[in-house]
Enzyme design. Structure first.
Site, PDB file in Angstrom:
ATOM      1  N   GLU A 169       0.855  -1.202   0.000  1.00 49.00           N
ATOM      2  CA  GLU A 169       0.000   0.000   0.000  1.00 49.00           C
ATOM      3  C   GLU A 169       0.878   1.234   0.000  1.00 49.00           C
ATOM      4  O   GLU A 169       1.942   1.219   0.624  1.00 49.00           O
ATOM      5  CB  GLU A 169      -0.828   0.086   1.296  1.00 49.00           C
ATOM      6  CG  GLU A 169      -1.721  -1.050   1.556  1.00 49.00           C
ATOM      7  CD  GLU A 169      -2.161  -1.072   3.025  1.00 49.00           C
ATOM      8  OE1 GLU A 169      -1.992  -0.061   3.736  1.00 49.00           O
ATOM      9  OE2 GLU A 169      -2.658  -2.110   3.436  1.00 49.00           O
TER      10      GLU A 169
ATOM     11  N   LYS B 191       2.557   4.400   1.280  1.00 46.22           N
ATOM     12  CA  LYS B 191       2.775   4.922   2.627  1.00 46.22           C
ATOM     13  C   LYS B 191       2.488   6.418   2.567  1.00 46.22           C
ATOM     14  O   LYS B 191       3.258   7.189   1.996  1.00 46.22           O
ATOM     15  CB  LYS B 191       4.214   4.668   3.064  1.00 46.22           C
ATOM     16  CG  LYS B 191       4.473   5.128   4.489  1.00 46.22           C
ATOM     17  CD  LYS B 191       5.856   4.662   4.947  1.00 46.22           C
ATOM     18  CE  LYS B 191       6.100   4.963   6.412  1.00 46.22           C
ATOM     19  NZ  LYS B 191       6.001   6.381   6.737  1.00 46.22           N
TER      20      LYS B 191
ATOM     21  N   ASP C 273       2.089  10.182   3.476  1.00 44.83           N
ATOM     22  CA  ASP C 273       2.846  11.105   4.306  1.00 44.83           C
ATOM     23  C   ASP C 273       1.870  12.042   5.007  1.00 44.83           C
ATOM     24  O   ASP C 273       1.687  13.183   4.621  1.00 44.83           O
ATOM     25  CB  ASP C 273       3.822  11.881   3.419  1.00 44.83           C
ATOM     26  CG  ASP C 273       4.903  12.542   4.252  1.00 44.83           C
ATOM     27  OD1 ASP C 273       4.933  12.298   5.469  1.00 44.83           O
ATOM     28  OD2 ASP C 273       5.698  13.292   3.677  1.00 44.83           O
TER      29      ASP C 273
ATOM     30  N   GLU D 231      -4.458   7.093   7.983  1.00 42.62           N
ATOM     31  CA  GLU D 231      -3.655   8.298   7.835  1.00 42.62           C
ATOM     32  C   GLU D 231      -4.545   9.456   7.406  1.00 42.62           C
ATOM     33  O   GLU D 231      -5.275   9.351   6.422  1.00 42.62           O
ATOM     34  CB  GLU D 231      -2.585   8.025   6.762  1.00 42.62           C
ATOM     35  CG  GLU D 231      -1.333   8.821   6.911  1.00 42.62           C
ATOM     36  CD  GLU D 231      -0.378   8.287   7.985  1.00 42.62           C
ATOM     37  OE1 GLU D 231      -0.708   7.299   8.683  1.00 42.62           O
ATOM     38  OE2 GLU D 231       0.697   8.883   8.130  1.00 42.62           O
TER      39      GLU D 231
ATOM     40  N   TYR E  75      -6.128   1.797   7.011  1.00 49.40           N
ATOM     41  CA  TYR E  75      -5.285   0.674   6.594  1.00 49.40           C
ATOM     42  C   TYR E  75      -5.078  -0.392   7.656  1.00 49.40           C
ATOM     43  O   TYR E  75      -4.275  -1.301   7.471  1.00 49.40           O
ATOM     44  CB  TYR E  75      -3.933   1.164   6.083  1.00 49.40           C
ATOM     45  CG  TYR E  75      -3.232   2.164   6.992  1.00 49.40           C
ATOM     46  CD1 TYR E  75      -2.820   1.807   8.259  1.00 49.40           C
ATOM     47  CD2 TYR E  75      -2.990   3.461   6.555  1.00 49.40           C
ATOM     48  CE1 TYR E  75      -2.188   2.709   9.086  1.00 49.40           C
ATOM     49  CE2 TYR E  75      -2.346   4.377   7.363  1.00 49.40           C
ATOM     50  CZ  TYR E  75      -1.952   4.001   8.627  1.00 49.40           C
ATOM     51  OH  TYR E  75      -1.328   4.898   9.444  1.00 49.40           O
TER      52      TYR E  75
ATOM     53  N   LYS F  52      11.041   2.838   1.387  1.00 48.35           N
ATOM     54  CA  LYS F  52      11.033   4.300   1.258  1.00 48.35           C
ATOM     55  C   LYS F  52      11.430   4.732  -0.147  1.00 48.35           C
ATOM     56  O   LYS F  52      12.410   4.231  -0.690  1.00 48.35           O
ATOM     57  CB  LYS F  52      12.034   4.916   2.256  1.00 48.35           C
ATOM     58  CG  LYS F  52      11.763   4.541   3.696  1.00 48.35           C
ATOM     59  CD  LYS F  52      10.641   5.354   4.270  1.00 48.35           C
ATOM     60  CE  LYS F  52      11.227   6.497   5.068  1.00 48.35           C
ATOM     61  NZ  LYS F  52      10.232   7.262   5.781  1.00 48.35           N
TER      62      LYS F  52
ATOM     63  N   CYS G 216      18.885  47.639 -13.383  1.00 44.98           N
ATOM     64  CA  CYS G 216      19.057  46.434 -14.180  1.00 44.98           C
ATOM     65  C   CYS G 216      20.489  45.921 -14.033  1.00 44.98           C
ATOM     66  O   CYS G 216      21.435  46.662 -14.298  1.00 44.98           O
ATOM     67  CB  CYS G 216      18.747  46.718 -15.650  1.00 44.98           C
ATOM     68  SG  CYS G 216      19.177  45.343 -16.730  1.00 44.98           S
TER      69      CYS G 216
ATOM     70  N   CYS H  25      22.237  46.199 -17.814  1.00 46.15           N
ATOM     71  CA  CYS H  25      22.560  47.443 -18.515  1.00 46.15           C
ATOM     72  C   CYS H  25      22.645  48.646 -17.580  1.00 46.15           C
ATOM     73  O   CYS H  25      23.006  49.742 -18.007  1.00 46.15           O
ATOM     74  CB  CYS H  25      21.546  47.707 -19.630  1.00 46.15           C
ATOM     75  SG  CYS H  25      19.939  48.219 -19.020  1.00 46.15           S
TER      76      CYS H  25
ATOM     77  N   CYS I  95      13.422  45.972 -16.080  1.00 48.74           N
ATOM     78  CA  CYS I  95      14.374  46.927 -16.627  1.00 48.74           C
ATOM     79  C   CYS I  95      13.581  47.855 -17.552  1.00 48.74           C
ATOM     80  O   CYS I  95      12.784  47.405 -18.360  1.00 48.74           O
ATOM     81  CB  CYS I  95      15.452  46.174 -17.408  1.00 48.74           C
ATOM     82  SG  CYS I  95      16.455  47.261 -18.425  1.00 48.74           S
TER      83      CYS I  95
ATOM     84  N   CYS J 296      17.722  47.247 -23.763  1.00 43.78           N
ATOM     85  CA  CYS J 296      18.623  46.492 -22.869  1.00 43.78           C
ATOM     86  C   CYS J 296      19.113  45.243 -23.602  1.00 43.78           C
ATOM     87  O   CYS J 296      18.314  44.401 -24.004  1.00 43.78           O
ATOM     88  CB  CYS J 296      17.877  46.105 -21.592  1.00 43.78           C
ATOM     89  SG  CYS J 296      18.773  44.953 -20.535  1.00 43.78           S
TER      90      CYS J 296
HETATM   91  S1  IVH Z   1       0.631   0.259   8.731  1.00 38.92           S
HETATM   92  C1  IVH Z   1       1.248  -1.738  12.781  1.00 38.92           C
HETATM   93  N1  IVH Z   1       0.090   1.368   6.442  1.00 38.92           N
HETATM   94  O1  IVH Z   1       3.605   5.198   8.676  1.00 38.92           O
HETATM   95  C2  IVH Z   1       1.319  -1.203  11.391  1.00 38.92           C
HETATM   96  N2  IVH Z   1       1.183   2.694   8.093  1.00 38.92           N
HETATM   97  O2  IVH Z   1       6.297   4.851   9.873  1.00 38.92           O
HETATM   98  C3  IVH Z   1       0.893   0.182  11.370  1.00 38.92           C
HETATM   99  N3  IVH Z   1       1.597   5.008   7.418  1.00 38.92           N
HETATM  100  O3  IVH Z   1       2.700   5.175  12.058  1.00 38.92           O
HETATM  101  C4  IVH Z   1       1.320   0.924  10.197  1.00 38.92           C
HETATM  102  N4  IVH Z   1       0.707   4.848   5.397  1.00 38.92           N
HETATM  103  O4  IVH Z   1       1.232   6.547  10.448  1.00 38.92           O
HETATM  104  C5  IVH Z   1       0.633   1.542   7.650  1.00 38.92           C
HETATM  105  N5  IVH Z   1      -0.494   2.214   4.374  1.00 38.92           N
HETATM  106  C6  IVH Z   1       0.052   2.399   5.577  1.00 38.92           C
HETATM  107  C7  IVH Z   1       0.598   3.633   5.993  1.00 38.92           C
HETATM  108  C8  IVH Z   1       1.160   3.741   7.266  1.00 38.92           C
HETATM  109  C9  IVH Z   1       1.304   5.651   6.274  1.00 38.92           C
HETATM  110  C10 IVH Z   1       2.284   5.634   8.565  1.00 38.92           C
HETATM  111  C11 IVH Z   1       1.645   5.319   9.893  1.00 38.92           C
HETATM  112  C12 IVH Z   1       2.743   4.739  10.726  1.00 38.92           C
HETATM  113  C13 IVH Z   1       3.949   5.214  10.032  1.00 38.92           C
HETATM  114  C14 IVH Z   1       5.107   4.304  10.318  1.00 38.92           C
END
Ligand code: IVH
Length: 672
Positions: A118, A120, A122, A179, A231, A319, A413, A416, A431, A436
């Site tokens: 999935e 991740k 931010d 999230e 999630y 990451k 400028c 020039c 300018c 120029c």
């Molecule tokens: S699962 C026990 N799934 O990343 C497992 N976390 O660095 C719980 N996060 O604290 C995490 N997207 O806030 C999971 N698809 C995703 C996520 C996710 C973002 C965040 C979450 C977690 C942090 C860990």
């Protein structure tokens, strides 16, 4: 309202309305496929509000009218999580992912694993608690064991259901996690509004979301466009699931929003491929994702693998390559553009960012420098996101040198020495010297560029010498150059001089649209130039048109029309055009023949990668058949053509109920 309505009838109707509103909220916010118009939805809410006003004792906390009902608080109450909210272990390479698999194999010998990948997100990790299907509490992650109670703020997020359906509604106590984030488009709008209001902007969507979630006044949160993907189910009394995938489906069925890019992967190779796909698509997701969370799918295996005090052993975060870095601004340089605008550039200590070495970033204009208080010697955070050009996110104030001084924008400028001016309401200093040389060099560079007159071999150093030696004082002078003239320049052998002259000669036949673009008329770029050429067919015809006549062309607004008229009112420009004509430069174009126009009046958005047509080819095709191409999806959009790796625009289409087509569908429409 109906004052005579009996309480029992009112209670019945209130329940019906809430059920309907929850249903439409779910379709709109979680599924992006509304079934009623905004007006119909508003009517339901209005009726509910009126009934609740007449019968205040019918108001409940989970009523859709109470989403913004909380009162401001000074502190957030601490909340103990049902189970600790852990962190995740990190992987940065495919090898790290293989190492993860090797680890879990050693832990559970003989087991075969399936995975779920999935994005991740931010954003901010949040836990939601439901009792008997009703939302009772939401909390931040905090230190993982104890978070802060932000229930009132979370209630304002429309994609969080107040009342659940499906299997999860049956759990006596349910704790789910996900999230909270701010979609990128909403973030851009918010920052724009903050900027207009003269208030500080947010550095990124995550900070904006964090600020909104921890607002003391839920009414403020309600105005911040937040969203949430779920999630994880961390507690579901009375229910049993076999796999993580099943819990995602249950979450969806309960009315939560889950990530549509979640993928079930039968092997680690599939996991690696999935991670690569998501990294490639990260810019079109519509929200910030900083990696991929890879999870063992079987919940039984998850339980057997367990957790350390820091992270679960059954999951790992892959990451994405970092796209932010810090570096030092060695100098701020100001240059002159083709319209005379003074543009500041920061010269950086070179830094590697997502595979590219960054040496310069544009600082845009004086206000941008002032707003971010960017100074020479500052350490700055820079970001390079996909095809977005690198920019300064913020200054790292903790590392500002003691003797630092605010940057003073020049009022002359730098090329020039003439006075520069900044007109009321304008972002740029300009300018004031129309002769120029720095400005003219930029304009000449544009004139010869690939999408304008496409003069091969007319490079920067050649332009520099041609202008400095006085051989080229306007665009038309180019066409009077001879091989001998050019051979006099530095680093020009006869052969290369001949090549340049041949290239200049060939550019005489580029046609009206390119010439219009090349002239550098304010607000006239490639698109407008094409419109003008197709509509009027000749430079003289355009020069003789009034503002009103020009503005009649679809795609040309009043301001553009004004700029065109202003250009042709300038005697120097008319003289230039005569000179170009005399030099044999083509100044007319055939007017587009009136063929069949099956797309007449249709507004179309193209998103993602189409199988055969490039973005440009798709646009030309649509326009040739009378359609109009725009970049953002609204209710007025007729079709969205969706290709591979399409992002938020495809979602927008679904949410707004706009018809979508694939490439074949577009071609069929054109043939119709
Ligand atoms: S699962 C026990 N799934 O990343 C497992 N976390 O660095 C719980 N996060 O604290 C995490 N997207 O806030 C999971 N698809 C995703 C996520 C996710 C973002 C965040 C979450 C977690 C942090 C860990």
């Amino acid at each position: 309202m109906l004052p005579s309505m009996k309480r029992a009838d009112a209670a019945q109707r209130v329940a019906e309305l809430r059920e309907q509103i929850h249903h439409h909220d779910y379709l709109y916010y979680a599924e992006s496929r509304p079934e009623v118009s905004d007006a119909e939805y508003d009517a339901l809410t209005r009726e509910l509000r009126e009934l609740e006003a007449s019968f205040p004792d019918l108001v409940t906390e989970d009523s859709p009218t109470q989403r913004i009902g909380g009162t401001p608080t000074d502190i957030f109450k601490p909340v103990e999580h049902h189970a600790a909210m852990l962190s995740l272990d990190n992987a940065t390479t495919p090898d790290d992912l293989r190492e993860f698999e090797a680890r879990i194999r050693r832990a559970l010998p003989g087991a075969t694993f399936e995975f779920v990948c999935e994005p991740k997100i931010d954003g901010l990790g949040v836990a939601l608690v439901y009792e008997a299907g009703r939302f009772v509490r939401g909390a931040t992650r905090g230190d993982g064991r104890t978070g802060e109670d932000i229930t009132a703020n979370l209630r304002t997020i429309r994609s969080i259901p107040m009342v659940l359906r499906g299997a999860l509604a049956g759990a006596t106590v349910l704790e789910v996690r996900g999230e909270v984030f701010m979609p990128r488009a909403e973030f851009a709008k918010l920052n724009h509004a903050l900027e207009e209001a003269g208030t500080p902007t947010f550095a990124n969507p995550r900070n904006a979301a964090a600020g909104a979630v921890r607002q003391k006044d839920p009414a403020v949160t309600a105005r911040r466009p937040l969203d949430m993907f779920l999630y994880h189910v961390s507690r579901a009394d009375g229910l049993v699931f076999a796999s993580h995938w099943d819990t995602l489906e249950a979450l969806r069925a309960a009315g939560f929003k889950t990530n549509p890019r979640a993928e079930r992967c039968p092997t680690l190779d599939a996991v690696v491929a999935g991670c690569e796909r998501l990294e490639r698509d990260r810019d079109s997701l519509g929200y910030d994702a900083d990696g991929v969370v890879v999870k063992v799918d079987s919940l039984e295996q998850q339980r057997r693998l367990g957790s350390t005090t820091h992270h679960p052993r059954w999951a790992i975060a892959f990451k994405f390559a970092a796209r932010q870095a810090t570096t030092v601004i060695e100098k701020i340089e100001v240059n002159v553009g083709k319209t005379g605008a003074l543009t500041p550039t920061a010269k950086l200590t070179p830094v590697e960012l997502a595979g590219v070495t960054i040496r310069n970033v544009s600082l845009h204009n004086e206000d941008e420098i002032r707003r971010k208080d960017i100074r020479e010697g500052d350490t700055v955070l820079i970001e390079r996101a996909g095809d977005v050009i690198p920019y300064v996110v913020q200054v790292v104030l903790a590392r500002r040198p003691a003797d630092s001084r605010p940057f003073v924008f020049p009022s002359t400028c730098p090329a020039c020495g003439a006075a520069a001016e900044r007109a009321e309401g304008e972002a740029y200093w300009r300018c004031t010297n129309s002769a120029c040389p720095a400005q003219f060099k930029e304009r000449l560079r544009h004139f010869g560029s690939r999408r304008a007159m496409d003069v091969e071999h007319l490079g920067d150093s050649t332009i520099e010498q041609l202008v400095d030696s006085g051989k080229v004082k306007d665009f038309a002078d180019l066409y009077e150059l001879t091989v001998e003239h050019v051979a006099e320049l530095d680093r020009f052998a006869d052969k290369s001089a001949e090549n340049l002259i041949r290239a200049i000669d060939a550019s005489r036949k580029r046609g009206l649209a390119r010439l219009l673009n090349a002239l550098g008329i304010r607000l006239v770029g490639e698109r407008v130039a094409q419109l003008l050429a197709a509509k009027f067919g000749g430079l003289d015809v355009i020069a003789a048109r009034s503002e009103a006549e020009l503005a009649e062309v679809h795609g040309i607004g009043d301001e553009i029309a004004r700029a065109i008229v202003a250009f042709f009112q300038e005697p120097d420009n008319i003289a230039l055009i005569r000179k170009l004509e005399a030099a044999g430069v083509e100044t007319s174009a055939p007017i587009a023949p009136a063929g069949p126009k099956p797309l007449a009046g249709k507004t179309i958005v193209v998103t993602g990668t189409l199988p055969t047509l490039s973005r440009e080819a798709a646009r030309e095709l649509i326009e040739r058949y009378g359609g109009r191409v725009t970049t953002s999806v609204s209710k007025k959009t007729d079709y969205v053509v969706v290709g591979e790796a399409a992002g938020s625009k495809a979602d927008d289409a679904r949410r707004l109920g706009v018809a979508t087509l694939d490439e074949a569908g577009l071609l069929a429409l054109v043939r119709s």
